[in-house]
Design an enzyme around this catalytic site. Structure first.
Site, mmCIF file in Angstrom:
data_model
loop_
_atom_site.group_PDB
_atom_site.id
_atom_site.type_symbol
_atom_site.label_atom_id
_atom_site.label_comp_id
_atom_site.label_asym_id
_atom_site.label_seq_id
_atom_site.Cartn_x
_atom_site.Cartn_y
_atom_site.Cartn_z
ATOM 1 N N CYS A 115 0.841 -1.211 0.000
ATOM 2 C CA CYS A 115 0.000 0.000 0.000
ATOM 3 C C CYS A 115 0.864 1.244 0.000
ATOM 4 C CB CYS A 115 -0.970 0.004 1.176
ATOM 5 S SG CYS A 115 -0.341 0.730 2.712
ATOM 6 N N ASN B 203 9.319 14.926 24.265
ATOM 7 C CA ASN B 203 7.863 15.045 24.069
ATOM 8 C C ASN B 203 7.199 13.694 23.824
ATOM 9 O OD1 ASN B 203 5.714 17.005 24.069
ATOM 10 N ND2 ASN B 203 5.417 16.564 21.898
ATOM 11 N N THR B 204 7.860 12.610 24.168
ATOM 12 C CA THR B 204 7.289 11.283 23.916
ATOM 13 C C THR B 204 6.205 10.923 24.915
ATOM 14 O OG1 THR B 204 9.078 10.282 25.213
ATOM 15 C CG2 THR B 204 9.389 10.409 22.829
ATOM 16 N N PHE C 219 12.922 -1.357 24.758
ATOM 17 C CA PHE C 219 12.218 -0.199 25.309
ATOM 18 C C PHE C 219 11.313 0.468 24.276
ATOM 19 C CE2 PHE C 219 11.874 4.325 26.208
ATOM 20 C CZ PHE C 219 11.557 4.333 27.550
ATOM 21 N N GLU D 13 -7.188 -13.227 0.373
ATOM 22 C CA GLU D 13 -7.675 -13.724 1.660
ATOM 23 C C GLU D 13 -7.247 -15.158 1.998
ATOM 24 O OE1 GLU D 13 -11.934 -11.907 2.510
ATOM 25 O OE2 GLU D 13 -11.760 -12.533 0.418
#
EC number: 1.17.1.4
Length: 1331
Positions: A113, A261-262, A335, A1260
């Site tokens: 995709c 800012n995590t 982590f 599928e």
């Protein structure tokens, strides 16, 4: 106070922003301000990696330029002053030259995709900038922070391994004796031509990379000054010295410190928290100091630097000094991804005070020292049990800051281990973490100090003090082990309704971790020849101490070469790369939200219910109207046409009077920007009157809440069958739901055209016609006024077949009301909450069989959780019933299906469409038949298998039944029997690690079971220059449909693929399309394309006869000059389709696809962790149109199925609220989840006369083969239970899907699980319920 200018560079160009808003992320700035749309929004929380960019800066403390990957969705632009940003557009382009990274992922078929591709490209690019010749391990580690939902990861890794100095793949050329294709098998392999040729790749030349901006380099010696940025709601201050920072905290103790800012970014976005003042200390020196007692790290030191420093220390210091360092490194290993570790700070991890922190238990157990400062004060505290006094609290006063942490050296006679168990190894939040340390009296095994610290067992990190204090002066032996386990079981209890659930599992892990620690220390003491009252290590226990190691990769892809003599220009049967792969890899491919904003465009945000079932009493938008940029609120009252919508006409565009699920759409706010829309939607206040809600399947059964009709298929005489059976087994199986997790969420842009109600829609949908129909019905206009256009989707998997309309009806209504273009792209948490997923199933079965293992009677009651509307649930249940036999001929059978009506968001189509649920139930009872008979499972499966010409239970004749060939080939190529013996031997020699094998077949019916959907149209335009514009009714979502259609047209027209182009799918070119679903799109659209091409060829035939030596262009020009139409339509409908449930007659399917997979796993009986060692797949895809695409679909489907059956778990509260709304809480398979050995073979010489060019559907059918992993796990659990005296029922036991670590661990009954049985208090509501 005047704000400063923000200066940074993007792809070598200087950016000066005079109005930097601290709430603006780099991702938003790149996409909306700079028009760089290659960087994608996948989750908004740093969990998928689609937004990965490379950041570069001059590090004054390391005195060098550093390059690191980062999540643009989390990085505030204010943090980027004097930083150089490199995006996917900055490294290469199809218009100039692709970078080798971009070229290799495209040519090795690593982009389907394509939505994840730019982020993956940038992770690899960053690695190469730091390490031009990486190892295979370094390459795999680089992708811990990236997800892909399509490919199954193998082609990405295989392509990028060509950069490795220790394992470049030869691409299967057969020229390398050490080739992965030649390893570990005695089975004769006929080598295929390679899927790609590494010799064609452009070499990597590190000297040709863009240089670091000289202007920034010149600033390296310039003193830094404090910076201030002012936004609408938030002020950002960049402190340049420690004293500045202390002064700022003294002035405003509530100011929030932010580095990476995590964590704060997540709190602001998802918890709606607001921090008016944010202070960034990233410029303050973060010295790494090697002191006499340990290594000290500045609090702002990024975790990546901590990791590097400790790795160097372990390599250079005496081993006895590095025990703690190794424990920290083990936690850092899992982590997070590189993107997070590069920016997240060690101090932030401590101060966040998360109760499930990976590192805090380790620091606490090690006795790490923290230096804390404020204006005029400085103190050092040991990180012990008192440091976290309450949930998310530390001992720091508001004005204090953490300056540094000292991680101590370990001492002689001191041992340390760290543990973590999560749902997935890579980048996952822990269920339980632990740090454990023991110090012995010199020369003895007598305990002097013992620390056992845990995360995930309380509302803070805890130390098991009551237990450990009692062990001082005791010896390290069996008695101590029993005492500690008993103490932990009592001290670390959890309430039955504890947040996070999994109570027994988490409690058991505390004991399992200590047992591992006990064995590890015992092993080390043994090595040191300490015999002083020390226990002895049982050799069968030794493997429990081993840390996880992934085996070297060994991948094989086998397919049939095109016939000799096939024209070189005929690309059918060749591994042609996805036609858009290069554009996807360069960020040039355009997805819905990449379309540039219109000048007067507005943004929409949905307003949804917070109640599962309630009357709407009032809607108050007064606070929303105060948000800047607010335009309007829309609801059911604004609908000019019909508010009734949905496949079954049982839905509403907007809820009116009543809501029936949490996430039910009530209305929407329309504002000038996406951010304002989010704030306005949160400000809408709705009051409710609650009504009784039905959440689970069991609730629905008890309250008789079903959609009609009840479905049934019956054949034979069930009463007679059961009476003749030697044995009868009854039971039930629950199969959990699954989130689609397409990387691109639902998106719609609506553009009113201003004439006669015309509306142009750009939509990420698999179903253009239903979108057109629903929007026209809602607006009250004819369908011919609604144009729906789809360029491509970033994944679909069924989730965009019908549920895309929840967005694509709301957005055009807003456009209609405002007369302006309106855009909405759902955030990940919205998408997961609103749009539903795969249906959970509950089956109750009764199976009768002979002693030989032959099944003679079967009765299965199927129940599915449909949610609050019917949607496609009836067709999904029908397919489940059609596949309840899987591959087995059962003479007497009855299957019933009830569709449960509940107060959850409506579940919908998902790859497999009910088939995987029906087949898993079949394989479950089949395995129980084998166990009861005492026969090998593979023998029982083969004994019951259909034969050519048999009739299924729905009376369809099996023709071209290739399953036996697939079965025998898979048995042989996987060396099943030999490896089964090896696994048995391994299990005898290892008590706490067990291996299991399973071989599983699949039979998947191909067709829409609704007959009229089996039709397709195509349109072919030939232009006078000979170029061809091809359009068909299918949509491209990564499955390679457009590529295959070009191949079909190329062969039909006998011209090169380079002359054919597909622009998009639209309702004004091919009308009345069927959804791109059911795996039939290649079959039906391919035949329609072929028919259109034949019409063109017939028209050109006279001109070819007149000029037989002419070229294609000559014939086209001649036809044009003779006024012959060069445009043609094609149409196809699948013949002889139709089935009656009333008479159990007719053919629901055109044909069947078959496949077999053999998988081997290894489980850790103590933690429930497992690793997938090897999978062999043999798949019948007929005569493959494109082996690369088909193998990619097989692998991608398999890995998605692996998620369904072993990993992905949706958690709902008893009130019907979804807990798992993003990649932090909902885990799909990652790069490390796939089998180490992944071998896929396409069955040879099996043309399918019922589809285009003898091919078969592939999307599928392979998904269910991942059940081989599920049953291999079950086989391994059987081995664990067989050898454990605490287990009463050895082989017949319940294992519901998915087989998560929790279920695996709880099934491996032992002395530890016995200590942790938790009763359920009637007054307690569980944290989550099984829906």
């Amino acid at each position: 106070m005047t704000a400063d200018e923000l200066v940074f560079f993007v792809n070598g160009k200087k950016v000066v922003e005079k109005n930097a808003d601290p709430e603006t992320t780099l991702l938003a700035y790149l996409r909306r301000k700079l028009g760089l749309s290659g960087t994608k929004l996948g989750c908004g929380e740093g969990g998928c990696g689609a937004c990965t960019v490379m950041l570069s800066k001059y590090d004054r403390f390391q005195n060098k330029i550093v390059h690191f990957s980062a999540n643009a969705c989390l990085a505030p632009i204010c943090s980027l002053h004097h930083v150089a940003v490199t995006t996917v557009e900055g490294i290469g382009s199809t218009k100039s030259r692709l970078h080798p990274v971009q070229e290799r992922i495209a040519k090795s078929h690593g982009s389907q995709c394509g939505f994840c591709t730019p982020g993956i490209v940038m992770s690899m690019y960053t690695l190469l900038r730091n390490q031009p010749e990486p190892t295979i391990e370094e390459i795999e580690d680089a992708f811990q922070g990236n997800l892909c939902r399509c490919t199954g990861y193998r082609p990405i890794l295989q392509g990028f391994r060509t950069f490795a100095r220790d394992g470049g793949c030869c691409g299967g050329s057969g020229n390398d004796l050490n080739c992965c294709m030649n390893q570990k098998t005695d089975h004769k392999i006929t080598l295929s031509p390679s899927l790609f040729n590494p010799e064609e790749f452009t070499p990597l030349d590190p000297t040709q990379e863009p240089i670091f901006p000289p202007e920034l380099l010149r600033l390296k010696d310039t003193p830094q000054k404090q910076l201030r940025f002012e936004g609408e709601r938030v002020t950002w201050i960049q402190a340049s010295t420690l004293q500045e920072l202390l002064d700022l905290k003294a002035q405003d103790p509530e100011a929030k410190l932010v580095v990476g800012n995590t964590e704060i970014g997540i709190e602001m976005k998802f918890k709606n928290m607001l921090f008016p003042k944010m202070v960034c200390p990233a410029w303050i020196p973060e010295p790494v100091e090697h002191g006499p007692e340990g290594i000290s790290f500045g609090a702002s030191c990024p975790l990546s630097l901590v990791e590097k420093t400790l790795l160097d220390a372990v390599a250079n210091l005496p081993a006895h000094q590095t025990e703690v360092f190794k424990g920290v490194l083990e936690q850092l290993r899992w982590f997070a991804g590189k993107q997070v570790k590069s920016v997240a700070s060690i101090g932030g991890n401590i101060i966040t005070a998360s109760p499930i922190s990976d590192l805090n238990p380790v620091f606490m157990a090690s006795g790490a020292k923290l230096t804390i400062v404020s204006t005029g004060t400085r103190r050092t505290v040991r990180m012990d049990h008192t440091f976290f006094p309450a949930y998310r609290k530390t001992l720091l006063a508001p004005e204090e800051i953490l300056l540094s942490i000292e991680i101590p050296y370990s001492r002689e006679g001191e041992y340390f281990s760290a543990f973590k168990q999560a749902s997935r190894r890579e980048d996952d939040i822990a269920k339980v973490t632990s740090g454990m340390r023991v110090l012995f009296n010199p020369g003895t095994a007598q305990v002097k100090e013992l620390a056992l610290c845990y995360g995930g067992m309380h509302d803070r990190t805890v130390s098991a003090l009551q237990t450990t204090r009692k062990q001082i002066s005791n010896f390290w032996n069996e008695e101590l082990l029993q005492n500690v386990c008993a103490g932990l079981a009592e001290e670390l209890s959890l309430a039955p309704d504890a947040p996070g659930g999994m109570v027994e599992f988490r409690r058991t892990l505390t004991l399992s971790f200590f047992f591992k620690f006990y064995l590890t220390v015992l092993q080390k003491l043994g090595i040191q020849n300490s015999k002083d009252k020390c226990g002895k290590l049982d050799p069968t226990h030794a493997s429990a101490t081993l840390l996880f190691q992934k085996d070297p990769p060994a991948n094989v892809q086998l397919f049939q070469e095109v016939p000799k003599g096939q024209c070189e220009e005929d690309m059918v049967g060749r591994p042609l790369p996805h036609l858009a792969a290069a554009m996807q890899a360069s960020g040039e491919a355009v997805y819905c939200d990449d379309i540039p904003r219109y000048e007067n465009e507005l943004s929409l945000r949905l307003v949804t219910s917070t109640r599962a079932h309630a009357k709407i009493k009032s809607i108050d938008t007064s606070e929303a109207q105060k948000v800047p940029g607010f335009v309007c609120f829309i609801s059911a009252d604004d609908v000019p046409g019909s508010n009734i919508t949905g496949i079954g006409n049982d839905e509403m565009v907007f809820a009116k009077d009543k809501v029936t699920c949490i996430g039910h759409i009530i209305g929407a706010v329309v504002t000038d920007t996406r951010e304002h829309a989010q704030r306005a939607a949160q400000a809408v206040r709705i009051t409710y009157e609650d009504l009784p809600a039905i959440i689970t399947i069991e609730d629905a059964i008890a309250k008789d809440s079903f959609y009609e009709p009840e479905l049934k298929i019956e054949k034979g005489n069930l009463t007679k069958g059961f009476s003749e059976a030697d044995n009868i087994v009854s039971g039930e199986l629950y199969i959990g739901g699954q989130e689609h997790f397409y990387l691109e969420t639902h998106c719609t842009i609506a553009v009113p055209k201003g004439e006669a109600g015309e509306m142009e829609l750009f939509v990420s949908t698999q179903n253009t016609t239903k979108t057109q129909s629903f929007v026209a019905n809602m607006l009250g206009v004819p369908a011919n006024r609604i144009l729906v256009r789809v360029k491509r989707m970033g994944g679909g998997f069924g989730g965009k077949e019908t549920r895309s309309t929840v967005v694509s009806t709301a957005v055009p209504l807003a456009a209609y009301k405002t007369g302006r273009p309106v855009r909405c792209m759902l955030d990940r948490d919205e998408d997961m909450l609103i749009t539903g997923g795969r249906h959970p199933f509950l089956a109750r079965y009764k199976v009768g069989f002979m002693k030989t293992g032959r099944v003679v009677a079967l009765k299965v009651e199927h129940y599915s959780n449909a949610g609050n509307t019917l949607d496609l649930s009836q067709s999904i249940m029908e397919r489940a019933l059609f596949h309840m036999d899987n591959c087995y001929n059962i003479p007497n059978i009855r299957g019933t299906g009830r569709i449960c009506k509940t107060n959850l968001p409506s579940n919908t189509a998902f790859r497999g469409f009910g088939g995987p649920q029906g087949m898993l139930i079949a394989e479950h009872w089949m395995s129980e038949v084998a166990v009861t008979c005492g026969l090998p499972a593979e023998e029982v499966r083969r004994k019951n298998m259909y034969k050519e010409g048999d009739l299924t239970h729905f009376n369809q004749k099996l023709e071209g039944f290739t399953l036996p060939r697939c079965w025998e080939e898979c048995l042989a190529s996987s060396q099943y029997h030999a490896r089964k013996r090896e696994a048995d031997k391994f299990n005898e020699e290892n008590c706490w690690k067990k291996r299991g094998l399973s071989i599983i077949p699949t039979k998947f019916g191909i067709s829409f079971t609704v007959p009229f959907l089996n039709q397709a149209g195509a349109l072919v335009h030939v232009y006078t220059d000979g170029s061809v514009l091809l359009t068909h009714g299918g949509t491209e979502m990564g499955q390679g449909l457009h590529t295959k259609m070009v191949q079909v047209a190329s062969r039909a027209l006998k011209i090169p693929t380079s002359k054919i182009y597909i622009s998009e799918t639209s309702t004004n070119t091919v009308p009345n399309t069927s959804p791109t679903a059911a795996s039939v799109s290649t079959d039906i659209n391919g035949q329609a394309v072929y028919e259109a091409c034949q019409t063109i060829l017939k028209r050109l035939e006279p001109f070819k006869k007149k000029n037989p030596s002419g070229s294609w262009e000559d014939w086209v020009t001649a036809a044009y000059l003779d006024a012959v139409s060069l445009s043609a339509t094609g149409f196809y409908k699948t013949p002889n389709i139709g089935y009656s449930f009333e008479t159990n007659s007719g053919n629901p399917f055109h044909y069947f696809s078959y496949g077999v997979a053999c998988s081997e796993v290894e489980i850790d009986c103590l933690t429930g962790d497992h690793k997938n060692l090897r999978t062999d797949i043999v798949m019948d895809v007929g005569s493959s149109l494109n082996p690369a695409i088909d193998i990619g679909q097989v692998e991608g489907a398999f890995v998605q199925g692996l998620g369904l059956f072993t990993l992905e778990e949706l958690h709902y509260s008893p009130e019907g609220s979804l807990h798992t709304r993003g990649p932090s809480t909902y885990k799909i398979p990652a790069f490390g989840s796939i089998p180490s050995e992944f071998r896929v073979s396409l069955l040879r010489d099996c043309p399918n006369k019922k589809a285009i060019y003898a091919s078969k559907a592939v999307g599928e059918p392979p998904l269910f083969l991942a059940a081989s992993i599920f049953f291999a796990i079950k086989d391994a659990i059987c081995a664990a239970r067989a050898g454990n005296p605490d287990c009463k029922t050895k082989k017949l036991f319940q294992l519901n899907s998915p087989a998560t670590p929790e279920k695996i661990r709880n099934a491996c009954v032992d002395q530890f699980t016995r200590l942790c049985v938790t009763g359920t208090a009637e007054s307690c509501k569980p944290w989550s319920v099984r829906v």
